[in-house]
Design an enzyme around this catalytic site. Structure first.
Site, PDB file in Angstrom:
ATOM      1  N   ASP A   1      78.396 -57.686  70.128  1.00 47.00           N
ATOM      2  CA  ASP A   1      78.304 -59.131  69.878  1.00 47.00           C
ATOM      3  C   ASP A   1      76.893 -59.573  69.500  1.00 47.00           C
ATOM      4  OD1 ASP A   1      77.219 -58.618  72.305  1.00 47.00           O
ATOM      5  OD2 ASP A   1      78.219 -60.257  73.367  1.00 47.00           O
TER       6      ASP A   1
ATOM      7  N   HIS B   1      61.570 -43.218  49.257  1.00 46.88           N
ATOM      8  CA  HIS B   1      62.121 -44.233  50.152  1.00 46.88           C
ATOM      9  C   HIS B   1      61.943 -43.856  51.622  1.00 46.88           C
ATOM     10  CE1 HIS B   1      64.842 -45.953  46.757  1.00 46.88           C
ATOM     11  NE2 HIS B   1      63.600 -46.378  46.692  1.00 46.88           N
TER      12      HIS B   1
ATOM     13  N   ASP C   1      54.152 -49.570  51.481  1.00 44.51           N
ATOM     14  CA  ASP C   1      54.889 -50.475  50.599  1.00 44.51           C
ATOM     15  C   ASP C   1      55.525 -51.507  51.521  1.00 44.51           C
ATOM     16  OD1 ASP C   1      56.601 -51.756  48.844  1.00 44.51           O
ATOM     17  OD2 ASP C   1      57.290 -49.907  47.873  1.00 44.51           O
TER      18      ASP C   1
ATOM     19  N   ASP D   1      56.417 -57.982  47.015  1.00 40.67           N
ATOM     20  CA  ASP D   1      56.688 -56.541  47.063  1.00 40.67           C
ATOM     21  C   ASP D   1      55.382 -55.860  46.682  1.00 40.67           C
ATOM     22  OD1 ASP D   1      57.656 -53.982  46.873  1.00 40.67           O
ATOM     23  OD2 ASP D   1      59.002 -54.364  45.183  1.00 40.67           O
TER      24      ASP D   1
ATOM     25  N   HIS E   1      59.709 -42.908  38.805  1.00 35.10           N
ATOM     26  CA  HIS E   1      60.399 -44.201  38.833  1.00 35.10           C
ATOM     27  C   HIS E   1      59.836 -45.093  37.738  1.00 35.10           C
ATOM     28  CE1 HIS E   1      56.877 -45.960  40.861  1.00 35.10           C
ATOM     29  NE2 HIS E   1      56.912 -44.959  41.726  1.00 35.10           N
TER      30      HIS E   1
ATOM     31  N   HIS F   1      60.104 -54.013  38.318  1.00 34.08           N
ATOM     32  CA  HIS F   1      61.421 -54.643  38.328  1.00 34.08           C
ATOM     33  C   HIS F   1      61.219 -56.139  38.453  1.00 34.08           C
ATOM     34  CE1 HIS F   1      60.733 -54.859  42.691  1.00 34.08           C
ATOM     35  NE2 HIS F   1      60.342 -53.610  42.609  1.00 34.08           N
TER      36      HIS F   1
ATOM     37  N   HIS G   1      64.623 -56.583  44.306  1.00 33.69           N
ATOM     38  CA  HIS G   1      64.987 -56.124  42.956  1.00 33.69           C
ATOM     39  C   HIS G   1      65.835 -57.261  42.407  1.00 33.69           C
ATOM     40  CE1 HIS G   1      64.344 -51.613  44.081  1.00 33.69           C
ATOM     41  NE2 HIS G   1      63.272 -52.343  44.175  1.00 33.69           N
TER      42      HIS G   1
ATOM     43  N   GLU H   1      54.094 -51.231  39.374  1.00 30.74           N
ATOM     44  CA  GLU H   1      53.949 -50.285  40.473  1.00 30.74           C
ATOM     45  C   GLU H   1      53.968 -48.821  40.048  1.00 30.74           C
ATOM     46  OE1 GLU H   1      57.431 -49.987  43.036  1.00 30.74           O
ATOM     47  OE2 GLU H   1      58.286 -51.734  42.038  1.00 30.74           O
TER      48      GLU H   1
ATOM     49  N   TYR I   1      53.033 -38.750  42.577  1.00 32.53           N
ATOM     50  CA  TYR I   1      53.440 -38.110  43.822  1.00 32.53           C
ATOM     51  C   TYR I   1      53.472 -36.601  43.586  1.00 32.53           C
ATOM     52  CZ  TYR I   1      55.151 -42.880  43.821  1.00 32.53           C
ATOM     53  OH  TYR I   1      55.236 -44.235  43.680  1.00 32.53           O
TER      54      TYR I   1
ATOM     55  N   ARG J   1      50.735 -44.937  45.211  1.00 30.54           N
ATOM     56  CA  ARG J   1      51.355 -46.014  44.412  1.00 30.54           C
ATOM     57  C   ARG J   1      50.500 -47.259  44.607  1.00 30.54           C
ATOM     58  NH1 ARG J   1      56.160 -45.557  45.877  1.00 30.54           N
ATOM     59  NH2 ARG J   1      56.547 -47.119  47.480  1.00 30.54           N
TER      60      ARG J   1
ATOM     61  N   GLU K   1      51.044 -51.234  43.839  1.00 31.33           N
ATOM     62  CA  GLU K   1      52.071 -52.186  43.394  1.00 31.33           C
ATOM     63  C   GLU K   1      51.579 -53.620  43.549  1.00 31.33           C
ATOM     64  OE1 GLU K   1      55.768 -52.159  45.661  1.00 31.33           O
ATOM     65  OE2 GLU K   1      56.814 -53.049  43.950  1.00 31.33           O
TER      66      GLU K   1
HETATM   67  N1  GLY Z   1      59.823 -51.877  47.784  1.00 32.76           N
HETATM   68  C1  GLY Z   1      60.765 -51.507  46.819  1.00 32.76           C
HETATM   69  C2  GLY Z   1      60.159 -51.294  45.522  1.00 32.76           C
HETATM   70  O1  GLY Z   1      58.951 -51.116  45.425  1.00 32.76           O
HETATM   71  O2  GLY Z   1      60.801 -51.354  44.510  1.00 32.76           O
HETATM   72 MN    MN Z   2      57.562 -51.952  46.806  1.00 36.76          MN
HETATM   73 MN    MN Z   3      58.857 -52.755  43.882  1.00 35.36          MN
END
Ligand code: GLY
Ligand code: MN
Ligand code: MN
Length: 435
Positions: free
Chosen positions: A36, A238, A255, A266, A345, A349, A356, A379, A383, A401, A403
């Site tokens: 609950d 991730h 991140d 982000d 990647h 985005h 996203h 971003e 890696y 990274r 971003e």
């Molecule tokens: N935190 C998700 C991305 O960087 O797209």
């Molecule tokens: Mn991110």
């Molecule tokens: Mn992102």
């Protein structure tokens, strides 16, 4: 946000729908975490965009041209006993008085009222895929009208609402941009705080706690599960376990962005756990920073969506080649996607209420042009996994990274994450400040 902003959005959508159309948008359900206990409630982004109404168990209905009122809201009735436990409800009266509905009804009456509204419409605008059983209920109402078609005219078309709504959401208004600027500033403050607090021997979750503290003290929440990845964990894109110890001499990639007033930031920074980059780390870092800068510079109106990515790919490939990680001719390496082993990647985005965010990246099969009001992340990353064959040993286990969030303006782009240390010098200076 000003109530006029929501009514402007509804008006805009109703103009696109036109007379004879009806739009039906359900609120997000409250979700169970265990038994609950529930997750903290997050309204559906589309529903919020049109209504600003913060409760579950609600359905917004827009009926352009309807004389008795065009914006109808079904919502929970007032209930003093339940409100004592779970907090105040607007109720139908509050929906009209506080949230600008032309008329409002108890959600329990939707089965009696909505079919009559559908019956008078030719086209139903709806986004298939609502959580729970709402898709089935709506189709059930439409099918029931079809079954008694002889003496009624059921709507003949079901039209995807997402397309209209998401195109509108892609272009942020002045008020939305201001909210996103705030979300970005809170994330900037959190990254600065974490840089100052970081020490060898800390657990990744201890560093995560610095972000949570800064977000919550500004009334914000995480806009996604933070990634706090020390050393080679940064190469797991991730990674969210955040339960390893931060080692002296390693980098940590974080991140972490927040959601403020329903809008997300982000943001990623990668910094040395002990406050000083090694030469090798810095060489990789500088390549990613060059890629980030080149991509931000390409995020200007008139460029295509993919131009920032192409700019980042060029810098990453050029940099990896000059470090000896890749070898061959630059155009060939780019054409053969050789960089993908280390940069797997895209460079960004759309960003908005959803991390996203919604909106098409292509129009008629072509990358779309960037226009003022679009908000995106930049971003790039590199890696080199701990077991990366092909890369010299001294590069392995380094993941970086960087971003940032940008809004496209009339003559360029505004960096929403302005003021967050990005160069190695800025980061080292910030980290040597008081905790
Ligand atoms: N935190 C998700 C991305 O960087 O797209
Ligand atoms: Mn991110
Ligand atoms: Mn992102």
């Amino acid at each position: 946000m000003n109530p006029r902003e929501f009514s402007r959005r509804r008006r805009h959508l109703m103009e696109s729908i036109g007379a004879g159309g009806i739009a039906v948008v359900p609120a997000a359900p409250l979700r169970t975490r265990s038994r609950d206990t529930t997750y903290s409630y997050r309204q559906d982004s589309d529903f919020h965009y049109l209504t600003g109404f913060p409760e579950p168990d609600a359905v917004a209905v827009l009926v352009p041209g309807r004389a008795q009122g065009q914006y109808l809201l079904f919502c929970r009735d007032r209930d003093p006993a339940k409100e004592q436990w779970d907090g105040a409800r607007a109720g139908p009266d509050g929906a009209v008085e506080q949230y600008g509905a032309d008329d409002a009804f108890p959600i329990d009456d939707i089965d009696e009222i909505l079919p009559g509204l559908l019956e008078r419409s030719e086209r139903v605008y709806y986004s298939i895929g609502a959580p729970g059983d709402f898709d089935q209920r709506l189709l059930g109402w439409i099918n029931a009208l079809n079954a008694k078609r002889q003496n009624s005219h059921a709507p003949s078309e079901l039209v995807a609402l997402d397309h209209l709504l998401h195109e509108a959401r892609l272009f942020k208004s002045r008020a939305e941009t201001a909210t996103m600027r705030r979300a970005a500033r809170i994330a900037v403050a959190a990254h600065r705080r974490a840089m100052r607090a970081c020490r060898p021997g800390m657990m990744e979750y201890e560093l995560e706690a610095e972000y949570l503290h800064e977000f919550r003290r500004h009334g914000a929440v995480c806009s996604y599960t933070p990634i706090v990845a020390g050393g080679a964990n940064a190469c797991v894109l991730h990674y969210t376990a955040n339960d390893a110890q931060l080692a002296d001499g390693d980098l940590v990639l974080v991140d972490a962005g927040c959601e403020h007033a329903m809008y997300a930031s982000d943001v990623t920074r990668t910094f040395p756990v002990n406050g000083r980059f090694t030469e090798r780390q810095r060489e990789i870092y500088d390549v990613v920073l060059d890629a980030n800068r080149a991509a931000v510079a390409a995020a200007t109106p008139g460029n295509h969506w993919n131009d920032p990515h192409d700019a980042a790919v060029k810098e990453v490939t050029r940099g990896l080649r000059s470090l000896g990680v890749l070898s061959g001719r630059l155009p060939t390496l780019i054409k053969d996607l050789a960089y993908r082993r280390y940069f797997m990647h895209k460079t960004g985005h759309w960003l908005g209420m959803d991390v996203h965010d919604v909106g098409d990246y292509k129009v008629a099969d072509e990358w779309r042009l960037l226009e003022p009001g679009m908000v995106m992340t930049i971003e790039p990353g590199i890696y080199v996994a701990a077991n990366a064959r092909g890369a010299a040993r001294h590069w392995r286990g380094i993941g970086v990274r960087i971003e940032d969030d940008v809004v496209v303006t009339r003559d360029g782009a505004e960096l929403l994450t302005e003021g967050l240390p990005a160069t190695p010098e800025e980061i080292e200076r910030c980290m040597s400040g008081p905790a």
